[in-house]
Design a protein around this motif. Structure first.
Motif, PDB file in Angstrom:
ATOM      1  N   ILE A  50       0.838  -1.203   0.000  1.00 20.63           N
ATOM      2  CA  ILE A  50       0.000   0.000   0.000  1.00 20.63           C
ATOM      3  C   ILE A  50       0.872   1.253   0.000  1.00 20.63           C
ATOM      4  CG2 ILE A  50      -1.757   1.307   1.274  1.00 20.63           C
ATOM      5  CD1 ILE A  50      -2.783  -1.331   2.384  1.00 20.63           C
ATOM      6  N   ALA A  97       0.811   4.148  -2.745  1.00 23.96           N
ATOM      7  CA  ALA A  97       0.621   5.535  -2.323  1.00 23.96           C
ATOM      8  C   ALA A  97       1.750   6.415  -2.831  1.00 23.96           C
ATOM      9  CB  ALA A  97       0.531   5.614  -0.800  1.00 23.96           C
ATOM     10  N   ALA A 134      -4.278   6.108   1.394  1.00 21.13           N
ATOM     11  CA  ALA A 134      -3.483   4.886   1.380  1.00 21.13           C
ATOM     12  C   ALA A 134      -2.371   4.930   2.424  1.00 21.13           C
ATOM     13  CB  ALA A 134      -2.888   4.668  -0.011  1.00 21.13           C
ATOM     14  N   ALA A 188      -1.913   2.360   5.549  1.00 20.94           N
ATOM     15  CA  ALA A 188      -0.665   1.623   5.706  1.00 20.94           C
ATOM     16  C   ALA A 188      -0.001   1.911   7.053  1.00 20.94           C
ATOM     17  CB  ALA A 188       0.295   1.975   4.567  1.00 20.94           C
ATOM     18  N   ILE A 233     -10.534   4.235   7.157  1.00 17.54           N
ATOM     19  CA  ILE A 233     -10.523   4.518   5.712  1.00 17.54           C
ATOM     20  C   ILE A 233     -11.304   5.792   5.407  1.00 17.54           C
ATOM     21  CG2 ILE A 233     -11.267   3.691   3.447  1.00 17.54           C
ATOM     22  CD1 ILE A 233     -10.805   0.839   4.449  1.00 17.54           C
TER      23      ILE A 233
END
Length: 201
Positions: free
Chosen positions: A8, A12, A41, A45, A104
């Protein structure tokens, strides 16, 4: 699973590179969208790599158990990120997963605010704080609605409560929040620019 957060991070990084190129070339929509997604992202992460996600999910489970108990549904927190409460046939145990943690959604909202070209830095920070608090509160309300339905009607209503009622409540709150923080100001800026003969932020 250990490799996933780093993948991720790589994605990103690629997105933020594209965003930087788009900013240099004045491709504003590409800059805005890739930058916002890249920030989300990175948020996901970092939370996975550092274990922040487990801490947040644990706090949410404690909050839900405490609020449910206050509202008359005796609930007990079960470390690290679950809680137990009564239903018509006995007891139900709910564990909060990453998808239900609102990490998220908060990452997306902050990313959209950070890369939003129409706000000053001070306003971005102010709206980010408001957005985090309201998104977190909306997620708690979503979870509490599920607890209430299962407590009254039983485990057989869990899917209905989670997939429909809970998501509908959260969706409505998020749409209203986005309207207030992003859509409404954007329309106002566009309207002013059109009246002034400008067609950019």
């Amino acid at each position: 699973m250990i490799q996933t957060p780093w993948f991720i991070v790589i994605v990103a990084g690629l997105l933020i590179t594209i965003s930087a190129i788009a900013h240099r070339r004045r491709w504003w929509l590409t800059y805005y969208l890739t930058g916002a997604v890249a920030f989300m992202a990175f948020t996901v992460a970092i939370s996975l790599i550092t274990g922040l996600d487990v801490i947040i999910m644990g706090i949410e489970a404690q909050n839900i158990a405490a609020i449910a108990s206050f509202l008359g549904i005796p609930s007990t927190f079960l470390p690290p990120n679950a809680f137990i409460f009564p239903d018509p046939t006995g007891w139900s145990i709910f564990g909060i997963g990453f998808e239900c943690s609102s990490i998220i959604e908060i990452g997306v909202l902050i990313g959209l605010l950070i890369f939003y070209p129409g706000y000053s830095r001070k306003k971005k920070v102010k709206y980010a704080i408001i957005g985090i608090i309201l998104t977190y509160a909306a997620n708690l309300l979503r979870m509490l609605s599920i607890v209430y339905i299962v407590n009254i009607f039983g485990k057989q209503y869990l899917y209905f409560a989670h997939a429909f009622i809970g998501k509908l409540i959260f969706f409505i709150f998020v749409v209203l929040l986005y309207w207030y923080l992003l859509t409404r100001p954007t329309l106002s800026i566009v309207r002013k620019n059109i009246k002034g003969g400008k067609f950019e932020f």
